[in-house]
Design a protein around this motif. Structure first.
Motif, short mmCIF file in Angstrom:
data_model
loop_
_atom_site.label_atom_id
_atom_site.label_comp_id
_atom_site.label_asym_id
_atom_site.label_seq_id
_atom_site.Cartn_x
_atom_site.Cartn_y
_atom_site.Cartn_z
N GLN A 60 0.98 -1.24 0.10
CA GLN A 60 -0.04 -0.21 -0.13
C GLN A 60 0.83 1.21 0.07
O GLN A 60 1.97 1.26 0.27
N THR A 61 0.27 2.32 -0.40
CA THR A 61 0.97 3.56 -0.59
C THR A 61 1.12 4.22 0.89
O THR A 61 0.40 3.89 1.83
N ARG A 62 2.02 5.37 1.27
CA ARG A 62 2.14 6.14 2.25
C ARG A 62 0.65 6.69 2.52
O ARG A 62 0.25 6.65 3.86
N GLU A 63 0.02 7.42 1.63
CA GLU A 63 -1.04 7.92 1.74
C GLU A 63 -2.21 6.94 2.41
O GLU A 63 -2.85 7.29 3.33
N GLN A 64 -2.22 5.65 1.73
CA GLN A 64 -3.19 4.82 2.13
C GLN A 64 -3.09 4.34 3.51
O GLN A 64 -3.99 4.13 4.25
N ALA A 65 -1.64 4.39 3.85
CA ALA A 65 -1.40 3.62 5.16
C ALA A 65 -1.80 4.77 6.47
O ALA A 65 -2.33 4.27 7.16
N ASP A 66 -1.41 6.03 6.02
CA ASP A 66 -1.82 7.21 6.89
C ASP A 66 -3.19 7.22 6.98
O ASP A 66 -3.61 7.45 8.23
N GLU A 67 -3.94 7.16 6.12
CA GLU A 67 -5.42 7.09 6.26
C GLU A 67 -5.96 5.84 6.93
O GLU A 67 -6.79 6.23 7.75
N LEU A 68 -5.32 4.98 6.67
CA LEU A 68 -5.77 3.76 7.33
C LEU A 68 -5.59 4.08 9.18
O LEU A 68 -6.63 3.70 9.78
N ILE A 69 -4.36 4.44 9.20
CA ILE A 69 -3.97 4.46 10.78
C ILE A 69 -4.91 5.54 11.34
O ILE A 69 -5.56 5.39 12.51
N SER A 70 -5.39 6.59 10.52
CA SER A 70 -6.09 7.54 11.28
C SER A 70 -7.55 7.24 11.41
O SER A 70 -8.38 7.89 12.24
N ARG A 71 -7.92 5.94 10.91
CA ARG A 71 -9.28 5.38 11.35
C ARG A 71 -9.43 4.81 12.31
O ARG A 71 -10.46 4.50 12.70
N ILE A 72 -8.20 4.58 13.04
CA ILE A 72 -8.14 3.82 14.38
C ILE A 72 -8.20 4.53 15.50
O ILE A 72 -7.17 5.65 15.44
N HIS A 73 -9.23 4.63 16.39
CA HIS A 73 -9.01 5.71 17.38
C HIS A 73 -8.83 5.17 18.76
O HIS A 73 -9.79 4.51 19.31
N PRO A 74 -7.84 5.22 19.46
CA PRO A 74 -7.37 4.80 20.91
C PRO A 74 -8.31 5.44 21.84
O PRO A 74 -8.39 6.57 21.65
N CYS A 75 -9.03 4.78 22.71
CA CYS A 75 -9.92 5.29 23.75
C CYS A 75 -9.49 4.79 25.18
O CYS A 75 -8.97 3.76 25.27
N ASP A 76 -9.64 5.99 26.11
CA ASP A 76 -9.09 5.81 27.32
C ASP A 76 -10.51 5.45 28.21
O ASP A 76 -10.30 5.35 29.49
N GLN A 77 -11.45 5.44 27.88
CA GLN A 77 -12.71 5.11 28.60
C GLN A 77 -14.04 4.59 27.50
O GLN A 77 -13.88 4.95 26.26
N LEU A 78 -14.65 3.60 28.24
CA LEU A 78 -15.62 3.00 27.58
C LEU A 78 -16.91 4.22 26.85
O LEU A 78 -17.19 3.76 25.94
N ALA A 79 -16.90 5.16 27.73
CA ALA A 79 -17.95 6.24 27.20
C ALA A 79 -17.31 6.62 25.58
O ALA A 79 -18.41 7.26 24.78
N ASP A 80 -16.12 6.46 25.24
CA ASP A 80 -15.87 7.09 23.98
C ASP A 80 -16.14 6.05 22.82
O ASP A 80 -16.28 6.39 21.68
N LEU A 81 -16.83 4.98 23.41
CA LEU A 81 -17.37 4.03 22.29
C LEU A 81 -19.03 4.40 21.87
O LEU A 81 -19.68 3.63 21.13
N ALA A 82 -19.60 5.63 22.49
CA ALA A 82 -20.95 5.97 22.35
C ALA A 82 -21.48 5.91 21.21
O ALA A 82 -22.55 5.66 20.93
N GLN A 83 -20.60 6.54 20.30
CA GLN A 83 -21.34 6.77 18.82
C GLN A 83 -21.22 5.70 18.05
O GLN A 83 -21.70 5.29 16.75
N CYS A 84 -20.65 4.22 18.57
CA CYS A 84 -20.55 3.13 17.52
C CYS A 84 -22.03 2.33 17.37
O CYS A 84 -22.59 2.47 18.23
N ASP A 85 -21.98 2.09 16.21
CA ASP A 85 -22.90 1.06 15.87
C ASP A 85 -22.95 -0.70 16.09
O ASP A 85 -23.84 -1.16 16.11
N LEU A 86 -21.83 -0.74 16.31
CA LEU A 86 -21.43 -2.28 16.66
C LEU A 86 -20.44 -2.15 17.64
O LEU A 86 -19.20 -1.49 17.29
N VAL A 87 -20.39 -2.99 18.70
CA VAL A 87 -19.16 -3.03 19.54
C VAL A 87 -18.72 -4.43 19.49
O VAL A 87 -19.65 -5.28 20.08
#
Ligand SMILES: NC(=O)c1ccc[n+]([C@@H]2O[C@H](COP(=O)([O-])OP(=O)(O)OC[C@H]3O[C@@H](n4cnc5c(N)ncnc54)[C@H](O)[C@@H]3O)[C@@H](O)[C@H]2O)c1
Length: 503
Positions: A60-87
């Motif tokens: 994959q390209t650098r841009e694709q990799a950066d986009e992919l990584i930017s889609r992952i959101h580390p959370c430090d509390q369960l409440a940060d998952l509030a908007q999820c459609d699936l957990v």
């Protein structure tokens, strides 16, 4: 049906991080939380490391990799998952921990969000038992490593709604995995279907029919599997697999088909766990397996008198080998120094008794793989050493030979018939559809074909014959044929045929 966009993953261990990677790669925004402080950061390092390697290798390209990584959101509390459609929960395999997490998730999430558990052994209905909306709870069982094992089981628990199952199927298909649907029954689909290889392999060595190495070699070279049962047990660890064997057997109320082996506990106690402990069914030196050398091939015996059973499947090929080996064919078994037979399901002793043959001079050749692949020779408890060696020399012409002790169904017939029978019973119980059984076993267990296709290739009638013979000789109910199998054989239809009008 719920459209799943944002996905939460709770538990950032072995499975959680793979699930995060899979869905981020599929274009979803993924939110990851773990109760242990450093776990999410560690998972992020792991995932970004993999992605960076993909860039280095040009996947994959650098841009694709950066986009992919930017889609992952580390959370430090369960409440940060509030908007999820699936957990998807991938935490410790403990019912109390999972139940309490599901209760917390219900507080945090929207009322129509789906909550799925990656449990491998717990009852999904039990995890959902205290949930206010159990219809949106399901099992979603991935395999390790998640991005590479391209199948996921959706476990429809008794209260899971059809909408929940459909939404999960859509999101899994969208991520490029094959979504199969299984009932909330022990081992779900893949681990249930996988019982046969282990339990029958263990039964064969319990009965001293063949060595561990020979069983594995035959399953690879004669039956076409990637690994034999003991190689697999050494890979997963006997402590882990032993627990699964016990729990599935107990959960199925001690169904004889899943009966584990008494050989396992003493080996676990002695620390013979497999590769991870340096010794299991095999010994390892510098992570390399140490094999027992193959026995030398004896000399051909010129002029040996051989009788070949006229009903043998490979009669003509055996005849050629006998002639090429300088032996002579005789027309009656009573004059022979070597009697060659090819039984389906029967051991040498029973076949000789039934057909009035002298077991001292009889050697059986497994007809299932035939002579094109590794050849199995089977002897009775009274087969003469000279007879065994003469057969070995003849059959070693142009092929590899494994010699085993008397066993109803040799090694390949009994293991394959057991696998087919278990799969047939999964279909009979409606735990999964024929298509899902086939694909999940092929992809999840890496078998050379789906289990019912394996049965179809050997022939349903033959599988039934092997099982009936094994049951008759051993008296063991574990070999009783599933009604799915016997009905299809009786009606003369394929084992892959679902009911035309099942109600
Ligand atoms: N490892 C496998 O091959 C495999 C395969 C299929 C399914 N599973 C199942 O997946 C689940 C996870 O297994 P794993 O191998 O990834 O385990 P793991 O030990 O590697 O990871 C579990 C993670 O969950 C975290 N955790 C524990 N309790 C938590 C809680 N209450 N809230 C939030 N985080 C918590 C831990 O800190 C850890 O990081 C289990 O249910 C297991 O049975 C495992």
């Amino acid at each position: 049906m719920k459209d799943i966009q944002r996905i939460g993953v709770v538990g950032a261990g072995t499975m959680g991080r793979g699930i995060v990677q899979l869905f981020a790669q599929a274009g979803h925004e993924v939110y990851c939380f773990d109760a242990w402080d450093g776990a999410v950061a560690k998972a992020m390092d792991f995932i970004t490391g993999l992605i960076e390697r993909g860039v280095e290798k040009g996947r994959q390209t650098r841009e694709q990799a950066d986009e992919l990584i930017s889609r992952i959101h580390p959370c430090d509390q369960l409440a940060d998952l509030a908007q999820c459609d699936l957990v998807i929960e991938a935490i410790i395999e403990e019912i109390s921990a999972k139940r309490s997490l599901f209760a917390q998730l219900e507080e945090v999430l929207a009322s129509d969000a789906i909550i799925a558990s990656n449990t491998s052994s717990l009852v999904v209905a039990d995890i959902a038992a205290e949930c206010k909306n159990p219809e949106r709870v399901a099992g979603l069982h991935f395999f390790n490593p998640v991005p590479l094992m391209k199948v996921a089981e959706i476990i429809a628990a008794v209260r899971t709604s059809q909408d929940t199952v459909s939404a999960l199927k859509k999101v899994i298909d969208g991520a490029g995995h094959r979504a199969v649907i299984a009932a909330d029954q022990p081992g779900f689909l893949v681990n249930h279907a996988g019982r046969g290889l282990y339990t029958e392999g263990l039964r064969i060595i319990e009965d001293q029919c063949a060595s561990v190495q020979d069983v594995d070699t035959l399953m690879r070279e004669a039956a076409g599997f990637k690994m034999g049962p003991f190689e697999l047990l050494d890979l997963t660890g006997l402590d882990v697999s032993g627990k699964v064997m016990e729990s599935i057997y107990e959960q199925f109320q001690q169904e004889p088909r899943f009966r584990p082996s008494s050989l396992v506990a003493p080996r676990i106690a002695a620390g013979l766990l497999g590769r991870k402990s340096g010794e299991g069914w095999y010994c390892y030196e510098n992570n390399q397996r140490v094999d027992t050398p193959k026995p030398a091939v004896p000399e051909l015996v010129a002029g040996l008198k051989v009788w070949i059973d006229p009903v043998a499947d490979d009669h003509d090929s055996l005849l050629s080998l006998v002639q090429e080996g300088g032996a002579q064919v005789c027309d009656a078994p009573e004059h022979a120094e070597l009697i060659l037979i090819q039984p389906w399901g029967w051991d040498v002793t029973s076949y000789c008794t039934e057909h009035d043959l002298d077991a001292r001079y009889t050697v059986a050749v497994d007809p299932l793989p035939g002579l094109a692949k590794r050849r199995t020779l089977m002897i009775s408890p009274i087969t003469e050493v000279a007879t065994r060696d003469a057969a070995h020399a003849l059959l070693a012409q142009g092929g590899d030979v494994t010699i085993i002790n008397d066993s109803p169904g040799f090694v390949t017939q009994r293991i394959l018939a057991t696998i087919v029978n278990i799969a047939a019973n999964i279909a009979q119980r409606g735990i999964a559809s024929v298509e899902d059984i086939e694909d999940s076993v092929r992809i999840g267990l890496g078998y050379p074909a789906g289990p019912l296709s394996i049965g179809e290739k050997i022939g349903g009638e033959r599988i039934l014959m092997i099982l009936d013979a094994m049951q008759a000789q051993t008296g063991d109910m574990r070999y009783r044929p599933s009604l799915w199998l016997s009905r299809r054989v009786t009606l003369g239809v394929s084992l892959l045929t679902p009911e035309a009008s099942r109600i």
